[in-house]
Design a protein around this motif. Structure first.
Motif, PDB file in Angstrom:
ATOM      1  N   GLY A  90       0.805  -1.212   0.000  1.00 54.08           N
ATOM      2  CA  GLY A  90       0.000   0.000   0.000  1.00 54.08           C
ATOM      3  C   GLY A  90       0.839   1.261   0.000  1.00 54.08           C
ATOM      4  O   GLY A  90       0.334   2.356   0.257  1.00 54.08           O
ATOM      5  N   ASP A  91       2.105   1.093  -0.311  1.00 50.39           N
ATOM      6  CA  ASP A  91       2.944   2.294  -0.412  1.00 50.39           C
ATOM      7  C   ASP A  91       3.099   2.668  -1.877  1.00 50.39           C
ATOM      8  O   ASP A  91       3.164   1.809  -2.755  1.00 50.39           O
ATOM      9  N   VAL A  92       3.154   3.954  -2.113  1.00 52.41           N
ATOM     10  CA  VAL A  92       3.195   4.433  -3.488  1.00 52.41           C
ATOM     11  C   VAL A  92       4.454   3.989  -4.220  1.00 52.41           C
ATOM     12  O   VAL A  92       4.495   3.953  -5.445  1.00 52.41           O
ATOM     13  N   SER A  93       5.479   3.618  -3.452  1.00 50.61           N
ATOM     14  CA  SER A  93       6.724   3.202  -4.112  1.00 50.61           C
ATOM     15  C   SER A  93       6.693   1.722  -4.502  1.00 50.61           C
ATOM     16  O   SER A  93       7.603   1.228  -5.157  1.00 50.61           O
ATOM     17  N   PHE A  94       5.637   1.016  -4.084  1.00 52.99           N
ATOM     18  CA  PHE A  94       5.560  -0.413  -4.414  1.00 52.99           C
ATOM     19  C   PHE A  94       5.428  -0.579  -5.924  1.00 52.99           C
ATOM     20  O   PHE A  94       4.511  -0.032  -6.546  1.00 52.99           O
ATOM     21  N   ASP A  95       6.352  -1.347  -6.489  1.00 48.39           N
ATOM     22  CA  ASP A  95       6.332  -1.559  -7.942  1.00 48.39           C
ATOM     23  C   ASP A  95       5.388  -2.725  -8.258  1.00 48.39           C
ATOM     24  O   ASP A  95       5.707  -3.884  -7.985  1.00 48.39           O
ATOM     25  N   PHE A  96       4.290  -2.401  -8.850  1.00 47.72           N
ATOM     26  CA  PHE A  96       3.281  -3.431  -9.111  1.00 47.72           C
ATOM     27  C   PHE A  96       3.804  -4.504 -10.057  1.00 47.72           C
ATOM     28  O   PHE A  96       3.424  -5.668  -9.984  1.00 47.72           O
ATOM     29  N   ASN A  97       4.710  -4.098 -10.935  1.00 43.94           N
ATOM     30  CA  ASN A  97       5.247  -5.067 -11.902  1.00 43.94           C
ATOM     31  C   ASN A  97       6.136  -6.107 -11.229  1.00 43.94           C
ATOM     32  O   ASN A  97       6.485  -7.118 -11.846  1.00 43.94           O
ATOM     33  N   ALA A  98       6.510  -5.818  -9.977  1.00 43.86           N
ATOM     34  CA  ALA A  98       7.357  -6.773  -9.262  1.00 43.86           C
ATOM     35  C   ALA A  98       6.540  -7.832  -8.529  1.00 43.86           C
ATOM     36  O   ALA A  98       7.099  -8.728  -7.890  1.00 43.86           O
ATOM     37  N   LEU A  99       5.229  -7.724  -8.620  1.00 40.40           N
ATOM     38  CA  LEU A  99       4.369  -8.684  -7.939  1.00 40.40           C
ATOM     39  C   LEU A  99       4.597 -10.086  -8.525  1.00 40.40           C
ATOM     40  O   LEU A  99       4.562 -10.281  -9.733  1.00 40.40           O
ATOM     41  N   SER A 100       4.827 -11.034  -7.650  1.00 37.03           N
ATOM     42  CA  SER A 100       5.069 -12.408  -8.119  1.00 37.03           C
ATOM     43  C   SER A 100       3.757 -13.064  -8.535  1.00 37.03           C
ATOM     44  O   SER A 100       2.674 -12.505  -8.332  1.00 37.03           O
TER      45      SER A 100
END
Lengths: 164, 552
Positions: free
Chosen positions: B411-421
């Motif tokens: 839930g942090d804006v820096s979380f890279d969604f493309n890194a989601l496994s």
């Protein structure tokens, strides 16, 4: 000039002949002018009449087209307002010589058998006829079934119209 | 000279016309000329009339064509409702352009806002003008007027006061107030338009909008057909983003992923009004809040939403009622699944679950989690990270949740969604699917998944007295709640779906005609099945011959 003129006078006195001819020529001039003007006027009148007939014919055809379109509209409404229209309304004339404006409209409906064994899916042909004056315009639309669900028949007309 | 002069005089006298000639000829010629010129004048006048008539008809045709292209009505009343009222002969409304709040069709002073046929009623313009108000040039003296009235289909001449689906339009054109043309036409309610209607599971059917709603589908709007529509196979998600017109790359990646799962997606701007949220929530199953949304823009607009809410925006945890205490972010790539009995985590083993392919900032609630929360995964030595709140369970402050709630562990804006496994994506998918389902609450009036007539007759209806062949022996339900479903229930033994031909048993309902394999020449079972009655063969045990080929 004189010489030439008198040479032509052989059997009658030249002075008498010239006087009558001149008078006659004057009358002929007047008469010709009058006839010419009359012919031009009558021709123009005739042309105007033809034009008027032509314009009237065109206008009547155009109005007849609106009447034919109105006939189809009335058919659409009948279908739309009666969910059981296939049962309640039979093939044939739904409207005959219904007065509208200065003319009449008629609507004929026929069921086209598409051979699939399901009469609820058969296409429907609507032919609207508008008459105005001497002009008659026919317009037809075929409603084609799209699908059936829950007993309702879905159909699409030529163009963008469709029904369910 | 004298002689010449005399000759000349004599010639001139002879050459001229006498007074008598003049007296006779001038009136004659005059009369003839006047008559001739009158003819010319008449032809000119006639031509003028023809031109006027033609001009008038063209002007009338122009306006009539424009009117007939408009809809029958504004569409502010559902067509089904209108038809019902029409059948009762009770639809009345004023004809003419609307001038009500939100729909002022006369604001422009021209026809540009006219959108249905009766808007034109009473329209007069001189000189004629186009729909956008542009005045036709060289039309001074011309005027066009329109009248629209309700009529009956079987009497188009008489105006009536109620709307039964037919309007008569009359366009009159005049030149210097003298009628030059008049056209009459009929516009009706017309054929109902079909729209693509999507059902659960991605099934699509072209239906009228009202039929779609009645059958529990979601209409896809006008000008949609199943041929050009892909119905979502999963839930419809109200995706809350910062700016619908300008999605960020992360928002777009999320949208693409959800679409690939077959989810229907409806975007809404976080700053949309509460009333717009209310409207948007009607057609969706679940709301997903992206991390890009500014908390102040969304506020509490979804706090009381009756659909599920999946939150991936930590600053909104408090306003959504998930937790009241502090939250932190921890840089890691895995969470610790502590409860895999829940739908969301049921495909994972308890313990470490890698959710990202690289270390990212995951979120944790340090304190003040809602009383009704069920924690599914933790991080950072037991801090709550992934948790759910069932509908009706308590939010912060003791308020029951109006719908299902899920707090995702990121839930942090820096979380890279493309890194989601892959597991991270599965977790997100199942979280949305769970939140989209209506919880099975017996007594809420909905026969939800998991409820039936046995477990919740209040919502699903009273149980049937017994399974009935030909009625409910093939519906997959234990209708009489005796523990046996369909063919397993003895009551269904004669149902066609339960008769198994070829099992060697001449069962009740089978005979030598319907199942020759099991019933021909059998000496046991019902009489009708022992021998083939009707096959033309007098079999030995058919009886006394009163009914069958032989006797039985």
């Amino acid at each position: 000039m004189e010489t030439t003129r008198f040479r032509a006078c052989r059997t009658v006195p030249c002075h008498s002949l010239g006087k009558h001819r001149r008078r006659a020529v004057a009358y002929v001039y007047f008469l010709s002018t009058t006839i010419l003007v009359s012919v031009i006027g009558l021709s123009a009148l005739m042309y105007a009449r033809i034009q008027r007939r032509s314009a009237q014919g065109g206008d009547q055809a155009m109005i007849a087209r609106f009447y034919a379109q109105s006939a189809l509209e009335l058919g659409f409404a009948q279908i739309s307002l009666d969910p059981n229209w296939r049962t309640n309304l039979s093939s044939g004339a739904w409207f005959t010589d219904q007065p509208i404006g200065d003319g009449t409209l008629s609507l004929d409906v026929s069921i086209l058998n598409d051979g699939d064994g399901n009469p609820d899916n058969d296409p429907v042909l609507l032919v609207g006829t508008g008459v105005h004056g001497l002009s008659t315009h026919k317009m037809e639309v075929t409603l084609t079934a799209l699908s059936v669900k829950g007993g309702l028949v879905a159909a699409i007309a030529s163009g963008k119209r469709n029904l369910n | 000279m004298n002689t010449f002069a005399m000759k000349n005089r004599s010639f001139s006298r002879r050459r001229g016309l006498t007074l008598l000639d003049m007296i006779i000829s001038i009136p004659l010629v005059g009369i003839a000329l006047v008559a001739a010129l009158n003819t010319v004048g008449a032809s000119k006048a006639s031509q003028f009339k023809v031109d006027n008539m033609r001009q008038g008809h063209l002007l009338a045709q122009d306006l009539m064509s424009e009117i007939l292209q408009q809809d029958y009505t504004d569409g502010d009343m559902a067509q089904a409702t209108r038809k019902t009222l029409m059948s009762m002969g009770s639809v009345t409304y004023p004809l003419g352009p609307d001038n009500v709040p939100g729909r002022n069709e006369v604001a422009t002073g021209n026809r540009s806002l006219f959108n249905d046929v009766d808007d034109y009623d009473g329209w007069v313009a001189s000189p004629p003008q186009a729909k956008d108000g542009t005045t036709y040039t060289s039309m001074t003296g011309w005027s066009r007027s329109v009248s629209v009235v309700f009529v009956n289909a079987n009497d188009l001449s008489t105006a009536i006061t109620v709307d039964n689906g037919n309007k008569r339009i009359t366009v009159t054109v005049a030149y210097n107030n003298i009628p030059a043309a008049k056209i009459v036409a009929i516009k009706t309610i017309g054929l109902p338009l079909l729209e693509a209607c999507c059902f659960d599971g991605g099934f699509c059917e072209n239906l009228r909008a009202e039929a779609c709603a009645t059958q529990g589908g979601t209409s896809q709007g006008t000008d949609t057909y199943c041929a050009n529509t892909t119905c979502p196979t999963g839930p419809t998600v109200l995706y809350v983003v910062a700016d619908t017109a300008n999605l960020t790359a992360q928002e777009l990646a999320r949208q693409t992923l959800m679409a690939s799962w077959g989810f229907g997606i409806q975007l809404i701007r976080a700053s949309a009004s509460q009333s717009n949220y209310a409207k948007a929530l009607i057609g969706v199953d679940v709301a997903y809040i992206s991390v890009e949304v500014a908390a102040i823009d969304l506020g509490t607009k979804l706090t009381n939403a009756t659909v599920g809410v999946v939150n991936a925006n930590v600053p909104l945890i408090s306003s959504l009622g998930f937790a009241s205490g502090s939250t932190f972010y921890v840089n890691l790539s895995a969470v610790n699944v502590v409860d895999n009995t829940h739908f969301i985590t049921s495909t994972f083993a308890t313990g470490t679950l890698t959710l990202s392919t690289s270390t990212q900032w995951f979120s944790e609630v340090v304190s003040g989690i809602a009383g009704g929360a069920q924690v599914l995964a933790t991080i950072d030595s037991g801090k709550d990270s992934l948790f759910v709140i069932e509908s009706g369970d308590l939010l912060v402050g003791g308020t029951p949740a109006a719908g299902r709630r899920v707090q995702l562990p990121w839930g942090d804006v820096s979380f890279d969604f493309n890194a989601l496994s892959a597991d991270g994506q599965t977790l997100m998918k199942r979280a949305i699917e769970w939140a989209a389902q209506k919880p099975a609450i017996c007594g809420d009036g909905n026969c939800d998944t998991g409820e039936d007539t046995c477990t919740c007759p209040a919502d699903c209806g009273a149980q049937a007295a017994f399974e009935q062949p030909g009625v409910n022996c093939n519906d997959g339900l234990d209708n009489d709640c005796n523990g046996s479903t369909d063919c397993a229930d003895p009551n269904c033994s004669t149902d066609a779906a339960c008769l198994i031909c070829g099992n060697g048993l001449c069962e009740l309902g089978e005979d030598c005609t319907t199942c020759v394999t099991d019933c021909l020449s059998k000496s046991n079972g019902p009489k009708s099945g022992r021998y083939c009655c009707g096959n033309g063969i007098a079999e030995s045990a058919e009886g006394d011959g009163s009914i069958c080929d032989g006797n039985y």
